[in-house]
Design an enzyme around this catalytic site. Structure first.
Site, PDB file in Angstrom:
ATOM      1  N   HIS A 469       0.826  -1.219   0.000  1.00 32.55           N
ATOM      2  CA  HIS A 469       0.000   0.000   0.000  1.00 32.55           C
ATOM      3  C   HIS A 469       0.861   1.271   0.000  1.00 32.55           C
ATOM      4  O   HIS A 469       0.652   2.175   0.796  1.00 32.55           O
ATOM      5  CB  HIS A 469      -0.957   0.022   1.195  1.00 32.55           C
ATOM      6  CG  HIS A 469      -1.903  -1.129   1.233  1.00 32.55           C
ATOM      7  ND1 HIS A 469      -3.015  -1.128   2.035  1.00 32.55           N
ATOM      8  CD2 HIS A 469      -1.933  -2.313   0.576  1.00 32.55           C
ATOM      9  CE1 HIS A 469      -3.667  -2.268   1.884  1.00 32.55           C
ATOM     10  NE2 HIS A 469      -3.013  -3.008   0.990  1.00 32.55           N
ATOM     11  N   ARG A 534      -7.483   3.702  -1.145  1.00 32.54           N
ATOM     12  CA  ARG A 534      -6.817   2.613  -0.427  1.00 32.54           C
ATOM     13  C   ARG A 534      -5.376   2.428  -0.911  1.00 32.54           C
ATOM     14  O   ARG A 534      -4.429   2.612  -0.164  1.00 32.54           O
ATOM     15  CB  ARG A 534      -7.598   1.308  -0.588  1.00 32.54           C
ATOM     16  CG  ARG A 534      -6.979   0.105   0.149  1.00 32.54           C
ATOM     17  CD  ARG A 534      -7.841  -1.135  -0.009  1.00 32.54           C
ATOM     18  NE  ARG A 534      -7.262  -2.292   0.654  1.00 32.54           N
ATOM     19  CZ  ARG A 534      -6.443  -3.152   0.057  1.00 32.54           C
ATOM     20  NH1 ARG A 534      -6.098  -2.975  -1.224  1.00 32.54           N
ATOM     21  NH2 ARG A 534      -5.956  -4.183   0.733  1.00 32.54           N
ATOM     22  N   GLY A 553      -8.691  -2.753  -4.419  1.00 34.33           N
ATOM     23  CA  GLY A 553      -9.552  -3.033  -3.290  1.00 34.33           C
ATOM     24  C   GLY A 553      -8.894  -4.041  -2.368  1.00 34.33           C
ATOM     25  O   GLY A 553      -7.741  -4.435  -2.563  1.00 34.33           O
ATOM     26  N   GLU A 559     -11.381  -0.740  -8.322  1.00 33.38           N
ATOM     27  CA  GLU A 559     -12.212   0.319  -8.888  1.00 33.38           C
ATOM     28  C   GLU A 559     -11.416   1.261  -9.777  1.00 33.38           C
ATOM     29  O   GLU A 559     -10.219   1.477  -9.574  1.00 33.38           O
ATOM     30  CB  GLU A 559     -12.877   1.114  -7.767  1.00 33.38           C
ATOM     31  CG  GLU A 559     -11.918   1.795  -6.811  1.00 33.38           C
ATOM     32  CD  GLU A 559     -12.631   2.400  -5.607  1.00 33.38           C
ATOM     33  OE1 GLU A 559     -12.784   3.631  -5.571  1.00 33.38           O
ATOM     34  OE2 GLU A 559     -13.050   1.617  -4.711  1.00 33.38           O
TER      35      GLU A 559
END
Length: 684
Positions: A469, A534, A553, A559
């Site tokens: 991330h 995210r 996600g 998305e």
């Protein structure tokens, strides 16, 4: 961050990299005796360890600026010294003195409802000697009483911004075909660990209490997953991730029965594309995959519920023969189907007209930019260097390593790169990369086929990092500003923060090419352009100057967003369109979602107002036409043909660069891959 609007870029960088104590120095305030109305002071203003505390006339000096930390310390001299108990003597009361801060219990204090400051280690209270109120009276430790000489007005406790230590000792046990038990050693935190979060490969699976040191989690038989754990405290601070433990569960039963042979295979050419269809196979358990072969070589793999595959970018007027093989979860394969042969047309007439492998690389090609001379620069994520590729010859040259770059034992390293439209006149290469402490955006001069590492300028630092991330894409907009996608550093709370710790994470950021904050950004004095993301990676602009963005996600859906200036794109309330908070006022819904099994998409680019999205786990390229504010005519290409796809960027002649990410993309080990850089020729 609000100070950044009035500071030079050097000052911005300095502020973002200062220790927490120094960054919070301005919050120091007096501790005032209730009875004396005088301030807790240090004798002679001395910073020497053991210097006596006393009460003095309040003057705002550094020896009267106290910070009460989340850990219970009382810090003075702008955080450089801590209040503690002096040595025990037989003739004098125990003094209250200062010392170098150590984090020990001897330097912890609690502020009680009776307005006393109680020493954690001794249980004694901070006490003005003899209940005097005159300047210069010593302050010591004394048994707690109700006297006003033990009552103080103190600053509010500072927020806890220190994360727990990294969990260690992660091991697996009790492995079965459906579950595994993971255990680890306790993390440490100045206030207290409240939870542990268990992930596999960047996906949050479960959370347990901070008092728990093991958990049983579900697994999928035969599927290897890389597990790790993060620690979290009550303030929401998240540790760096533990080392990864890879677990491969056994099969629940031995299956030696192959699926039946696929039937009714038909290959039909349309221009230079071929659509292959077939009837479903059967299996004693389940068909999990079909492999499509062209002239004997596998060119695609689709899930067991899919009965069609489109092969694109083929030669004109050429005959191709297709067969299909069915597979189950344990790798049992049917015999090849009966062949079906078709001949492509004399012209392309389809969206994908050709694919050529230009080169391979032993590392992960991540960021990629085309230079004005037609050559390509690309970042090797785990090797931490930049390579120049000449497409016409395939010749590659390393142009330099990125100073200070470091991996994360996951998906950090050297990530996005970008150049401005006037690169020839102003040849700066912009790079987003991970360091030992953060993610940051830098730029370096590029000349004579090399990057000048001595010219490095840090434009923005302090973007928090973690194993996964980290975001990482860079793109110049038509407005001349630099846009960057940042991940939430595995702390979903950061995605909604507009100030304070983590405010740069889970965002699209916008900055000038020299690292300044544009005056028309939506939040005054902030780099934030949009929030509630995210792990966004792909970003690109359409012909109307609008920003589109691709986002990972967790376990339900990925998305594609049409980014709104100042907009809240929903994470963690929403994952795509899933979640109890979806539909709430002010949250912006995505324009397209994808099941994570068909997605895990990293790269996004736009050519002639058509969006192209490169997907990892989904092993495919999506093509989606922009129509107004929507994405229409969605098509999928190269499903399983080249494996996991990482980056898609435009070529100088209107095509696509496409890179793979099949090996070593989650371990940070340099040069343990075998990846392709492909050039895709587009049609109508």
């Amino acid at each position: 961050m609000l100070l950044a609007a009035i500071l030079s870029i050097v000052c911005v960088t300095a502020l973002l990299t200062l220790p927490a104590d120094a960054a919070q120095a301005a919050t120091g305030k007096p501790i005032v005796g209730v009875a004396s109305k005088r301030c807790l002071d240090i004798q002679y203003g001395s910073m020497t360890a053991g210097a006596q505390t006393l009460i003095g006339t309040c003057n705002g000096g550094a020896d009267q600026r106290w910070m009460r930390t989340a850990e219970g310390e009382l810090r003075v001299f702008d955080g450089a010294r801590c209040l503690t108990a002096g040595p025990v003597t037989t003739t004098q009361p125990r003094k209250a003195v200062i010392a170098l801060c150590s984090g020990s219990a001897a330097q912890k204090w609690s502020y009680t409802s009776a307005k006393t400051l109680k020493h954690t280690a001794t249980g004694l209270c901070l006490h003005v000697r003899g209940a005097r109120t005159t300047t210069g009276t010593q302050v010591n430790l004394h048994a707690c009483t109700t006297g006003t000489n033990q009552k103080w007005t103190v600053p509010a406790k500072l927020p806890d911004t220190t994360p727990p230590t990294t969990p260690t000792g992660l091991t697996s046990s009790a492995l079965s075909c459906t579950a595994v038990t993971l255990s680890w050693s306790a993390s440490k935190d100045a206030v207290g660990v409240t939870a542990y979060d268990l992930y596999h490969d960047g996906q949050l699976v479960t959370s347990v209490s901070g008092t728990v040191r093991s958990a049983s989690v579900k697994v999928v038989a035969g599927v290897p997953w890389g597990w790790y754990v993060n620690a979290r405290d009550a303030a929401g601070n998240v540790s760096q991730a533990s080392a990864t433990v890879t677990v491969t569960p056994p099969q629940c039963t031995t299956d030696t029965v192959a699926p039946s042979v696929p039937t009714s295979v038909a290959a039909v050419a349309s221009g230079t594309s071929v659509k292959v269809t077939w009837a479903a196979s059967t299996d004693n358990i389940a068909v999990t995959r079909y492999d499509v072969r062209r002239d004997g070589a596998v060119v695609g793999s689709v899930g067991g519920g899919v009965l069609t595959f489109t092969d694109s970018g083929l030669a004109v007027t050429r005959a191709y023969t297709y067969t299909v093989i069915a597979r189950d979860a344990q790798g049992n394969a049917s015999a090849a189907s009966a062949p079906s042969t078709t001949t492509t047309g004399a012209a392309c007439g389809s969206p994908i007209c050709g694919v050529a492998q230009v080169t391979t690389d032993t590392d992960i090609p991540w960021g990629l930019a085309t230079l004005p001379d037609g050559s390509v620069l690309y970042a090797r994520r785990d090797a931490h260097d930049i390579v120049r590729l000449v497409p016409t010859t395939g010749v590659k040259t390393t142009v330099g390593a990125v100073p200070g770059a470091q991996s994360t034992d996951g998906e950090g390293g050297v990530m996005g790169i970008a150049i401005a439209s006037d690169f020839t006149a102003d040849p700066w290469l912009y790079i987003m990369h991970t360091t030992a402490t953060d993610n940051r955006i830098v730029r370096m001069r590029y000349a004579a086929g090399k990057i000048d590492t001595t010219s490095v300028q840090v434009l923005l630092s302090g973007i928090l990092r973690n194993k996964y991330h980290n975001g990482g894409r860079l793109r110049f907009g038509p407005d001349g500003m630099l846009y960057a996608s940042t991940g939430d550093a595995q702390n979903a709370d950061y995605a909604q923060r507009l100030t304070g710790t983590g405010a740069l994470n889970g965002k699209i950021l916008r900055l000038t090419r020299t690292g300044g904050i544009p005056s028309d950004n939506p939040f005054s004095g902030s780099y934030i352009w949009s929030y509630g993301h995210r792990n966004p990676q792909g970003i690109a602009f359409d012909s109307r100057g609008r920003l589109w963005q691709q986002e990972f996600g967790n376990s339900v859906m990925d998305e594609t967003n049409l980014v709104v200036k100042g907009g809240n794109h929903g994470w963690p309330q929403c994952e795509g369109t899933s979640g109890n908070g979806c539909g709430a006022a002010g949250l912006i819904a995505p324009k397209k979602t994808y099941p994570t099994a068909d997605g895990s998409c990293s790269g996004l680019t736009i050519v002639r107002d058509v969006v192209y999205v490169a997907c990892g786990r989904g092993s495919r390229l999506y093509r989606e036409v922009i129509s107004g504010d929507s994405l229409t005519n969605v098509q999928q290409f190269f499903v399983g043909t080249y494996g996991r796809l990482r980056t898609v960027e435009p070529t100088s002649d209107g095509g696509l660069w496409l890179t793979t990410t099949n090996q070593g993309d989650k371990d940070s080990v340099a040069n343990n891959s075998n990846e392709k850089i492909l050039k895709v020729t587009l049609g109508g």
